[in-house]
Design a protein around this motif. Structure first.
Motif, PDB file in Angstrom:
ATOM      1  N   ASN A   1     -37.933  -4.637   2.011  1.00 31.40           N
ATOM      2  CA  ASN A   1     -36.953  -5.722   2.045  1.00 31.40           C
ATOM      3  C   ASN A   1     -35.710  -5.193   2.771  1.00 31.40           C
ATOM      4  O   ASN A   1     -34.931  -4.405   2.211  1.00 31.40           O
ATOM      5  CB  ASN A   1     -36.616  -6.181   0.622  1.00 31.40           C
ATOM      6  N   ILE A   2     -35.566  -5.660   3.979  1.00 33.48           N
ATOM      7  CA  ILE A   2     -34.679  -4.965   4.918  1.00 33.48           C
ATOM      8  C   ILE A   2     -33.415  -5.767   5.241  1.00 33.48           C
ATOM      9  O   ILE A   2     -33.480  -6.960   5.575  1.00 33.48           O
ATOM     10  CB  ILE A   2     -35.440  -4.681   6.235  1.00 33.48           C
ATOM     11  N   ILE A   3     -32.272  -5.079   5.156  1.00 35.17           N
ATOM     12  CA  ILE A   3     -31.033  -5.587   5.747  1.00 35.17           C
ATOM     13  C   ILE A   3     -30.934  -4.950   7.130  1.00 35.17           C
ATOM     14  O   ILE A   3     -30.776  -3.734   7.258  1.00 35.17           O
ATOM     15  CB  ILE A   3     -29.793  -5.208   4.902  1.00 35.17           C
ATOM     16  N   HIS A   4     -31.051  -5.783   8.139  1.00 40.83           N
ATOM     17  CA  HIS A   4     -31.034  -5.293   9.518  1.00 40.83           C
ATOM     18  C   HIS A   4     -29.676  -5.606  10.148  1.00 40.83           C
ATOM     19  O   HIS A   4     -29.323  -6.770  10.360  1.00 40.83           O
ATOM     20  CB  HIS A   4     -32.158  -5.961  10.319  1.00 40.83           C
ATOM     21  N   ILE A   5     -28.924  -4.552  10.460  1.00 34.47           N
ATOM     22  CA  ILE A   5     -27.587  -4.712  11.053  1.00 34.47           C
ATOM     23  C   ILE A   5     -27.675  -4.316  12.525  1.00 34.47           C
ATOM     24  O   ILE A   5     -27.928  -3.162  12.865  1.00 34.47           O
ATOM     25  CB  ILE A   5     -26.542  -3.845  10.319  1.00 34.47           C
ATOM     26  N   GLN A   6     -27.460  -5.302  13.395  1.00 32.03           N
ATOM     27  CA  GLN A   6     -27.654  -5.110  14.831  1.00 32.03           C
ATOM     28  C   GLN A   6     -26.354  -4.741  15.552  1.00 32.03           C
ATOM     29  O   GLN A   6     -25.248  -5.030  15.075  1.00 32.03           O
ATOM     30  CB  GLN A   6     -28.227  -6.392  15.446  1.00 32.03           C
ATOM     31  N   GLY A   7     -26.556  -4.129  16.725  1.00 36.87           N
ATOM     32  CA  GLY A   7     -25.421  -3.830  17.597  1.00 36.87           C
ATOM     33  C   GLY A   7     -25.058  -5.034  18.442  1.00 36.87           C
ATOM     34  O   GLY A   7     -25.417  -6.173  18.119  1.00 36.87           O
TER      35      GLY A   7
ATOM     36  N   TRP B   1     -43.477  -6.630   4.831  1.00 38.80           N
ATOM     37  CA  TRP B   1     -42.197  -6.316   5.494  1.00 38.80           C
ATOM     38  C   TRP B   1     -41.404  -7.621   5.596  1.00 38.80           C
ATOM     39  O   TRP B   1     -41.828  -8.566   6.249  1.00 38.80           O
ATOM     40  CB  TRP B   1     -42.421  -5.740   6.894  1.00 38.80           C
ATOM     41  N   ASN B   2     -40.244  -7.635   4.940  1.00 40.32           N
ATOM     42  CA  ASN B   2     -39.430  -8.860   4.879  1.00 40.32           C
ATOM     43  C   ASN B   2     -38.008  -8.592   5.407  1.00 40.32           C
ATOM     44  O   ASN B   2     -37.403  -7.557   5.079  1.00 40.32           O
ATOM     45  CB  ASN B   2     -39.326  -9.367   3.433  1.00 40.32           C
TER      46      ASN B   2
ATOM     47  N   LYS C   1     -29.742 -11.173  -3.633  1.00 41.31           N
ATOM     48  CA  LYS C   1     -31.044 -10.913  -3.015  1.00 41.31           C
ATOM     49  C   LYS C   1     -31.404  -9.433  -3.139  1.00 41.31           C
ATOM     50  O   LYS C   1     -30.537  -8.561  -3.023  1.00 41.31           O
ATOM     51  CB  LYS C   1     -31.036 -11.309  -1.541  1.00 41.31           C
ATOM     52  N   GLU C   2     -32.682  -9.183  -3.373  1.00 44.02           N
ATOM     53  CA  GLU C   2     -33.137  -7.791  -3.490  1.00 44.02           C
ATOM     54  C   GLU C   2     -33.373  -7.178  -2.103  1.00 44.02           C
ATOM     55  O   GLU C   2     -33.857  -7.848  -1.186  1.00 44.02           O
ATOM     56  CB  GLU C   2     -34.432  -7.732  -4.304  1.00 44.02           C
ATOM     57  N   PHE C   3     -33.031  -5.908  -1.982  1.00 42.90           N
ATOM     58  CA  PHE C   3     -33.275  -5.175  -0.739  1.00 42.90           C
ATOM     59  C   PHE C   3     -33.453  -3.694  -1.073  1.00 42.90           C
ATOM     60  O   PHE C   3     -32.941  -3.199  -2.089  1.00 42.90           O
ATOM     61  CB  PHE C   3     -32.128  -5.377   0.263  1.00 42.90           C
TER      62      PHE C   3
ATOM     63  N   GLY D   1     -34.911   9.642  -2.646  1.00 38.21           N
ATOM     64  CA  GLY D   1     -35.320   9.374  -4.026  1.00 38.21           C
ATOM     65  C   GLY D   1     -34.486   8.334  -4.736  1.00 38.21           C
ATOM     66  O   GLY D   1     -34.586   8.184  -5.954  1.00 38.21           O
ATOM     67  N   LYS D   2     -33.662   7.588  -4.021  1.00 33.77           N
ATOM     68  CA  LYS D   2     -32.765   6.605  -4.652  1.00 33.77           C
ATOM     69  C   LYS D   2     -33.231   5.172  -4.365  1.00 33.77           C
ATOM     70  O   LYS D   2     -34.308   4.949  -3.820  1.00 33.77           O
ATOM     71  CB  LYS D   2     -31.333   6.829  -4.130  1.00 33.77           C
ATOM     72  N   ASP D   3     -32.398   4.205  -4.739  1.00 36.84           N
ATOM     73  CA  ASP D   3     -32.798   2.795  -4.674  1.00 36.84           C
ATOM     74  C   ASP D   3     -32.927   2.250  -3.248  1.00 36.84           C
ATOM     75  O   ASP D   3     -33.774   1.397  -2.983  1.00 36.84           O
ATOM     76  CB  ASP D   3     -31.785   1.927  -5.443  1.00 36.84           C
ATOM     77  N   VAL D   4     -32.058   2.705  -2.351  1.00 41.50           N
ATOM     78  CA  VAL D   4     -32.009   2.125  -0.995  1.00 41.50           C
ATOM     79  C   VAL D   4     -32.158   3.228   0.059  1.00 41.50           C
ATOM     80  O   VAL D   4     -31.474   4.252   0.006  1.00 41.50           O
ATOM     81  CB  VAL D   4     -30.685   1.362  -0.765  1.00 41.50           C
ATOM     82  N   ILE D   5     -33.056   2.998   0.998  1.00 44.41           N
ATOM     83  CA  ILE D   5     -33.204   3.880   2.166  1.00 44.41           C
ATOM     84  C   ILE D   5     -32.131   3.496   3.185  1.00 44.41           C
ATOM     85  O   ILE D   5     -31.930   2.310   3.482  1.00 44.41           O
ATOM     86  CB  ILE D   5     -34.610   3.719   2.790  1.00 44.41           C
ATOM     87  N   VAL D   6     -31.439   4.507   3.700  1.00 44.08           N
ATOM     88  CA  VAL D   6     -30.387   4.274   4.697  1.00 44.08           C
ATOM     89  C   VAL D   6     -30.804   4.903   6.020  1.00 44.08           C
ATOM     90  O   VAL D   6     -31.104   6.098   6.084  1.00 44.08           O
ATOM     91  CB  VAL D   6     -29.031   4.849   4.237  1.00 44.08           C
TER      92      VAL D   6
END
Length: 395
Positions: free
Chosen positions: A231-237, A261-262, A288-290, A318-323
């Motif tokens: 569940n992806i937050i996609h931040i564009q340039g 993949w959402n 919303k979940e991500f 190992g945490k909640d959100v991949i950066v």
């Protein structure tokens, strides 16, 4: 010059000094004698009676006249001796280098705003260090994140009759006309950092990052993490830039091809950290979940993390959100090393030496060995990155 032998420069000061010492002495002698005779004449004394040491009136006047003549001759001789060497345009031209020697190569450099990101700051610094007068260049710079403003700057450089036009385009399209104008004016065009949609005949070389490969490498790494759902937050340039298109394309394809993949949101922050923070904060506020932040540069990833920290959402290994970020700023790689981020894709900003080598070839009548040079780049994983990687690849 002109067949007249030059007197050694070292003799002139000595002769001048001797004159300076000798002439005042003669003048003082004449002054003294004339003054003495005048005083005696005014008091009515006989010249012969009051000065038995002086010679007869006639002899004295002859000596005075002789002394005056000697002074005049010596003064004239000194003036000639001190006269500077005859300087003519021919003499000056002989001493000065030929006009073609040391001529600076005139370059117009069009780039994105140096404050856009750490990557762009490093890129601009690299160019400014290379294109200096010391290195044989007369460089002018123009900056904008807008394609139309960059194209206007290119037209101005063409009017200024630069020898080379170097372009890192804000957008990939719309460049054909100005590049044709440059070609008609005999100006060589070299692309750097980003590609454009134009016929290859309109530029002599392209030194760029493979943005599509960068995006694919990052998406392949993300897929290898084996999440049940993405569940992806996609931040564009900046939309339409080669970096945005390349880094977005691979992710869009992956989302379209896989049901798990959402895209929670897909928005542009135009490389800006504060805007990225606002985007993530808005998603958090929506409930919303991500579990993935895919930011197309390091600064936007940093802004996203600021929103996570404010909401006490854990992130990193190992945490909640991949950066995920791109560019490999040193501070960003240190975040990977600390386990706070998960992935950073390299984008090499150091293109100036490649451009310089190409220009030198062209100046010597050589065609560049390669039309397109792809910068060597890689991706870094928080679980394998080392301090040596940070030191060697951080910008």
């Amino acid at each position: 010059s002109r067949g007249r032998p030059e007197k050694p420069a070292g003799q002139r000061p000595k002769l001048s000094a001797r004159c300076a010492e000798f002439v005042p002495g003669l003048v003082r002698q004449i002054d003294f004698r004339l003054s003495a005779r005048l005083n005696r004449a005014m008091t009515g004394e006989s010249l012969r009676q009051t000065d038995t040491n002086f010679e007869s009136e006639e002899n004295t006047m002859k000596k005075i006249l002789a002394l005056l003549l000697a002074v005049a001759m010596i003064a004239a001789f000194c003036a000639c001796a001190q006269k500077p060497a005859d300087t003519t345009p021919a003499d000056t031209a002989a001493d000065a280098p030929a006009a073609s020697d040391g001529k600076l190569i005139k370059v117009g450099i069009i780039n994105n705003d140096p404050n856009e990101s750490g990557y762009r700051t490093a890129n601009d610094k690299d160019l400014k260090a290379m294109f200096t007068e010391e290195n044989g260049y007369d460089a002018s710079f123009a900056y904008s994140l807008k394609n139309d403003e960059q194209i206007a700057a290119a037209q101005k450089f063409i009017q200024d009759e630069v020898d080379y036009l170097l372009i890192s385009a804000a957008g990939t399209s719309g460049w054909d006309s100005v590049l044709q104008d440059a070609q008609a004016a005999g100006i060589q065009v070299i692309l750097f950092d980003r590609t454009i949609d134009a016929d290859e005949s309109l530029y002599v070389a392209s030194i760029v990052s493979d943005m599509a490969k960068e995006g694919q490498t990052a998406v392949d790494w993300l897929a290898s993490q084996g999440l049940d759902s993405y569940n992806i937050i996609h931040i564009q340039g900046v939309m339409g830039s080669a970096a945005q298109i390349g880094r977005t394309g691979a992710l869009d394809a992956q989302v379209a091809a896989n049901d798990n993949w959402n895209m929670v949101t897909q928005q542009t922050a135009e490389w800006n950290a504060e805007t990225a923070q606002q985007i993530v904060q808005s998603v958090i506020d929506s409930g919303k979940e991500f579990n993935v932040i895919y930011a197309e540069n390091d600064d936007m990833a940093k802004g996203a993390v600021a929103a996570l920290d404010k909401a006490n959402i854990s992130h990193g290994v190992g945490k909640d959100v991949i950066v995920m970020g791109f560019d490999c700023n040193k501070w960003a790689l240190e975040e990977l090393l600390a386990g706070n981020w998960n992935y950073d894709g390299q984008c090499n900003p150091f293109q100036a030496s490649y451009i310089d080598a190409i220009i030198k070839d062209l100046e010597n009548g050589k065609t560049p060995a390669e039309k397109t040079i792809i910068m060597d780049e890689k991706g870094f994983d928080a679980s394998t990155i080392t301090q040596e990687d940070v030191d060697n690849y951080g910008i």
